[in-house]
Design a protein around this motif. Structure first.
Motif, PDB file in Angstrom:
ATOM      1  N   HIS A  48     -20.637   0.768 -20.467  1.00 43.75           N
ATOM      2  CA  HIS A  48     -19.191   0.678 -20.753  1.00 43.75           C
ATOM      3  C   HIS A  48     -18.501   2.014 -20.442  1.00 43.75           C
ATOM      4  O   HIS A  48     -17.479   2.051 -19.774  1.00 43.75           O
ATOM      5  CB  HIS A  48     -19.002   0.299 -22.224  1.00 43.75           C
ATOM      6  CG  HIS A  48     -17.574   0.221 -22.683  1.00 43.75           C
ATOM      7  ND1 HIS A  48     -16.909  -0.982 -22.808  1.00 43.75           N
ATOM      8  CD2 HIS A  48     -16.689   1.176 -23.052  1.00 43.75           C
ATOM      9  CE1 HIS A  48     -15.672  -0.745 -23.234  1.00 43.75           C
ATOM     10  NE2 HIS A  48     -15.515   0.560 -23.398  1.00 43.75           N
ATOM     11  N   HIS A  57     -15.667   3.280 -17.662  1.00 45.81           N
ATOM     12  CA  HIS A  57     -14.404   4.028 -17.812  1.00 45.81           C
ATOM     13  C   HIS A  57     -14.304   5.160 -16.787  1.00 45.81           C
ATOM     14  O   HIS A  57     -13.239   5.396 -16.225  1.00 45.81           O
ATOM     15  CB  HIS A  57     -14.288   4.617 -19.217  1.00 45.81           C
ATOM     16  CG  HIS A  57     -13.802   3.634 -20.241  1.00 45.81           C
ATOM     17  ND1 HIS A  57     -12.697   2.839 -20.042  1.00 45.81           N
ATOM     18  CD2 HIS A  57     -14.274   3.320 -21.472  1.00 45.81           C
ATOM     19  CE1 HIS A  57     -12.508   2.077 -21.109  1.00 45.81           C
ATOM     20  NE2 HIS A  57     -13.458   2.350 -21.988  1.00 45.81           N
ATOM     21  N   HIS A  61      -9.114  -1.521 -20.634  1.00 51.19           N
ATOM     22  CA  HIS A  61     -10.184  -2.460 -20.983  1.00 51.19           C
ATOM     23  C   HIS A  61      -9.903  -3.807 -20.332  1.00 51.19           C
ATOM     24  O   HIS A  61      -8.774  -4.099 -19.960  1.00 51.19           O
ATOM     25  CB  HIS A  61     -10.282  -2.616 -22.501  1.00 51.19           C
ATOM     26  CG  HIS A  61     -10.858  -1.401 -23.157  1.00 51.19           C
ATOM     27  ND1 HIS A  61     -10.106  -0.492 -23.845  1.00 51.19           N
ATOM     28  CD2 HIS A  61     -12.127  -0.925 -23.186  1.00 51.19           C
ATOM     29  CE1 HIS A  61     -10.885   0.497 -24.281  1.00 51.19           C
ATOM     30  NE2 HIS A  61     -12.117   0.253 -23.892  1.00 51.19           N
TER      31      HIS A  61
HETATM   32 ZN    ZN Z   1     -13.757   1.529 -23.918  1.00 55.04          ZN
END
Ligand code: ZN
Length: 215
Positions: A152, A156, A163
């Motif tokens: 995750h 980013h 998101h």
């Molecule tokens: Zn996040």
């Protein structure tokens, strides 16, 4: 069979491997915090999630090991745009989050990227005490949470602070992630395309930086 169809099939089949992108390098600092077996499997889980999105990763363990006070020499490199540093911190963190227009709530944070505007820095932090608490003494859960959190946060770095769904959902840790089948916690189709574009672009910039430095 029509020979032109055969030729086309041959082209398609031989074109696929050459489209594979070179790996991005991930520099992991975590062996002093995470048990070795869990760290190796979590790394494999993060690599699997990224590979499903067409992004290959090459990992370097950068914490000094018990036998040596020095990190791997490969870790002493410039942080080029395609390179990511993952720090696993022993501590925990909470902060106020607003999910889908709701009032801000105090949430535990599994991991964190530092972003400004539409871009995020190349170094991210994972909070292992939160992983530990949610894992409830299960190594399989530790691996799942840690691997997912690493994927995750690398998401980013490459995609920016927004998101979406799947592994890039804002609240995936809150949604019984541990019960989701492994193939559900992946990058969405739209994110997969953007990830590959980003990796291609960043590897191109790396080469420009490298050739500029060599001049
Ligand atoms: Zn996040």
């Amino acid at each position: 069979m029509n020979p032109s169809i055969l030729t086309l099939m041959g082209l398609v089949m031989s074109a696929a491997p050459s489209e594979a992108l070179p790996p991005i390098q991930v520099f992991l600092h975590g062996s002093t915090v995470v048990p070795a077996g869990v760290l190796i499997e979590a790394r494999q889980e993060a690599a699997r999630i990224l590979r499903e999105a067409g992004v290959e990763t090459q990992w370097f363990e950068c914490s000094p090991s018990a036998g040596s006070a020095q990190p791997e020499p490969a870790c002493e490199v410039a942080l080029l745009p395609s390179r990511v540093v993952v720090m696993i911190a022993a501590r925990w963190k909470r902060h106020y989050c607003r999910v889908r227009g709701s009032a801000p709530v105090l949430m535990e944070v599994l991991g964190e990227a530092t972003c400004s505007g539409q871009s995020c820095n190349n170094d991210v932090t994972i909070y292992f005490q939160i992983v530990e608490r949610r894992a409830q003494r299960s190594d399989a859960r530790r691996v799942r949470l840690l691997g997912g959190a690493i994927a995750h946060e690398i998401g980013h770095v490459l995609l920016g602070p927004e998101h979406s769904t799947g592994i890039m959902a804002a609240d995936w840790a809150e949604k019984d992630v541990l019960r989701a089948p492994a193939d559900k916690l992946l990058f969405s189709a739209a994110d997969r395309g953007r990830l590959q574009q980003q990796v291609r672009a960043r590897l191109g910039v790396d080469q420009q930086v490298a050739s500029g430095a060599g001049r």
